[in-house]
Design a protein around this motif. Structure first.
Motif, PDB file in Angstrom:
ATOM      1  N   ALA A   9       0.815  -1.214   0.000  1.00 31.47           N
ATOM      2  CA  ALA A   9       0.000   0.000   0.000  1.00 31.47           C
ATOM      3  C   ALA A   9       0.849   1.264   0.000  1.00 31.47           C
ATOM      4  N   ASP A  10       2.090   1.177   0.481  1.00 32.13           N
ATOM      5  CA  ASP A  10       2.940   2.361   0.460  1.00 32.13           C
ATOM      6  C   ASP A  10       3.376   2.730  -0.955  1.00 32.13           C
ATOM      7  N   GLU A  11       3.106   1.864  -1.932  1.00 31.60           N
ATOM      8  CA  GLU A  11       3.340   2.228  -3.333  1.00 31.60           C
ATOM      9  C   GLU A  11       2.296   3.242  -3.808  1.00 31.60           C
ATOM     10  N   ILE A  12       1.177   3.322  -3.096  1.00 30.56           N
ATOM     11  CA  ILE A  12       0.091   4.237  -3.454  1.00 30.56           C
ATOM     12  C   ILE A  12       0.372   5.635  -2.920  1.00 30.56           C
ATOM     13  N   SER A  13       0.707   5.705  -1.630  1.00 32.26           N
ATOM     14  CA  SER A  13       0.924   6.970  -0.931  1.00 32.26           C
ATOM     15  C   SER A  13       1.543   6.666   0.422  1.00 32.26           C
ATOM     16  N   GLN A  19      -3.973   5.303   0.902  1.00 32.28           N
ATOM     17  CA  GLN A  19      -3.772   3.880   0.601  1.00 32.28           C
ATOM     18  C   GLN A  19      -5.091   3.131   0.631  1.00 32.28           C
ATOM     19  N   LEU A  20      -5.855   3.346   1.693  1.00 27.58           N
ATOM     20  CA  LEU A  20      -7.084   2.585   1.897  1.00 27.58           C
ATOM     21  C   LEU A  20      -8.166   2.971   0.887  1.00 27.58           C
ATOM     22  N   GLU A  21      -8.212   4.229   0.490  1.00 24.07           N
ATOM     23  CA  GLU A  21      -9.168   4.648  -0.540  1.00 24.07           C
ATOM     24  C   GLU A  21      -8.896   3.915  -1.854  1.00 24.07           C
ATOM     25  N   THR A  22      -7.634   3.810  -2.227  1.00 25.22           N
ATOM     26  CA  THR A  22      -7.282   3.165  -3.485  1.00 25.22           C
ATOM     27  C   THR A  22      -7.522   1.666  -3.422  1.00 25.22           C
ATOM     28  N   LEU A  23      -7.175   1.039  -2.312  1.00 21.84           N
ATOM     29  CA  LEU A  23      -7.449  -0.391  -2.159  1.00 21.84           C
ATOM     30  C   LEU A  23      -8.949  -0.659  -2.244  1.00 21.84           C
ATOM     31  N   ALA A  24      -9.747   0.198  -1.622  1.00 28.35           N
ATOM     32  CA  ALA A  24     -11.202   0.019  -1.676  1.00 28.35           C
ATOM     33  C   ALA A  24     -11.717   0.145  -3.103  1.00 28.35           C
ATOM     34  N   LEU A  31      -3.331  -5.829   2.526  1.00 26.12           N
ATOM     35  CA  LEU A  31      -2.154  -5.066   2.141  1.00 26.12           C
ATOM     36  C   LEU A  31      -0.910  -5.714   2.740  1.00 26.12           C
ATOM     37  N   GLU A  32       0.205  -5.473   2.086  1.00 27.74           N
ATOM     38  CA  GLU A  32       1.497  -5.900   2.617  1.00 27.74           C
ATOM     39  C   GLU A  32       2.143  -4.683   3.249  1.00 27.74           C
ATOM     40  N   LEU A  33       2.447  -4.768   4.525  1.00 30.17           N
ATOM     41  CA  LEU A  33       2.917  -3.605   5.290  1.00 30.17           C
ATOM     42  C   LEU A  33       4.436  -3.485   5.207  1.00 30.17           C
ATOM     43  N   ARG A  34       4.891  -2.497   4.438  1.00 29.10           N
ATOM     44  CA  ARG A  34       6.318  -2.192   4.317  1.00 29.10           C
ATOM     45  C   ARG A  34       6.667  -0.870   4.996  1.00 29.10           C
TER      46      ARG A  34
END
Length: 276
Positions: A9-13, A19-24, A31-34
């Motif tokens: 998700a950190d690839e999004i923002s 992150q969560l808006e885009t995943l939704a 998500l994979e937490l990096r």
């Protein structure tokens, strides 16, 4: 067989809300937490981790794996601090309810044959695997350029030599392409017995440029088909690297992340592989 879609998700923002808006929008519930707030997961405070956990729980999102930096240090660096960092990551994995932690097998000095450092790598990875076994987690070794486990043969040798169920493999087609490997042709059969996870990105053999799945030379289509035929039901985690790709991570932005997600979904539809 059903695949479970996830992504870095950190690839999004850097911001969890974005992150969560885009995943939704992509109906991706893992998500994979990096990293979050531009801070690596290994350095996030308990307060920040608690805040992140609350935000993803409120959004109905869970963590598929911890995309840790463990093993992305030079083979000659002291191992003690890395073992402590491994214990911290194990705590984080427990906090987020995931048994899978992505790891690497140490940077090898440029120009030196990796085999020269094989014993040291096995000793260090064995120590990491022992901590993982004690903590009830599984280390998913990611193939990566410039580390010991850069090509399928060394990845398989590493896992077999340590012989611990706490050390398994993830499969990154783009990273293999960047090492001159044909991922499915040269690596799939060798690594399939060890695979517990899949990183999804592709790359062009001529330049090493990272591209969406199915648009490069990573044989992603063939690997997805073979995994489905074998009964794989694990995570396929998007790691697009479409705006920036570096030694310690990458970035795509929301629009490019969604383009990468669309490419993966197109492949799954073409292959009649269900996902959720």
């Amino acid at each position: 067989m059903t695949f479970i879609l996830s992504g870095f998700a950190d690839e999004i923002s850097p911001e969890p809300g974005v992150q969560l808006e885009t995943l939704a929008a992509e109906s991706i519930r893992y998500l994979e937490l990096r990293s979050a707030w531009s801070t690596n997961v290994a350095s996030l405070t308990d307060a920040k981790l608690t805040s992140f956990r609350q935000q993803i729980e409120d959004a109905g999102v869970r963590v598929s794996a911890i995309g840790s930096p463990i093993g992305k240090i030079d083979i000659g660096d002291p191992i003690g601090p890395e073992l402590e960092r491994m214990r911290r990551i194990a705590d984080v994995a427990g906090m987020f309810g995931t048994p899978i932690v992505r790891v690497f097998s140490f940077f090898i000095p440029a120009g030196e044959p990796p085999e020269r450092h094989r014993e040291a790598v096995i000793d260090r990875m064995g120590a990491l695997a022992q901590i993982a076994a004690e903590r009830g987690i599984v280390l998913a070794h990611e193939n990566e350029k410039e580390i010991y486990g850069d090509i399928p043969e060394r990845c398989a040798d590493l896992i077999a030599s340590i012989g611990s169920p706490a050390l398994r493999a993830t499969f990154d087609a783009a990273n293999f392409v960047q090492c001159g490997v044909r991922p499915h042709t040269d690596g799939y059969e060798l690594l399939r017995p060890h695979l517990v996870y899949l990183q999804v990105k592709d790359a062009l053999a001529a330049t090493g440029q990272v591209v969406p799945a199915g648009q490069g030379d990573g044989e992603v289509r063939e690997t997805l088909a073979a995994l489905a035929a074998s009964g794989f039901t694990g995570y396929a985690s998007l790691e697009p690297h479409l705006a920036k790709a570096g030694r310690y991570g990458g970035f795509s932005g929301a629009q490019e992340f969604r383009r990468a997600a669309a490419a993966l979904k197109d492949l799954l539809r073409e292959l009649s592989i269900p996902w959720h």
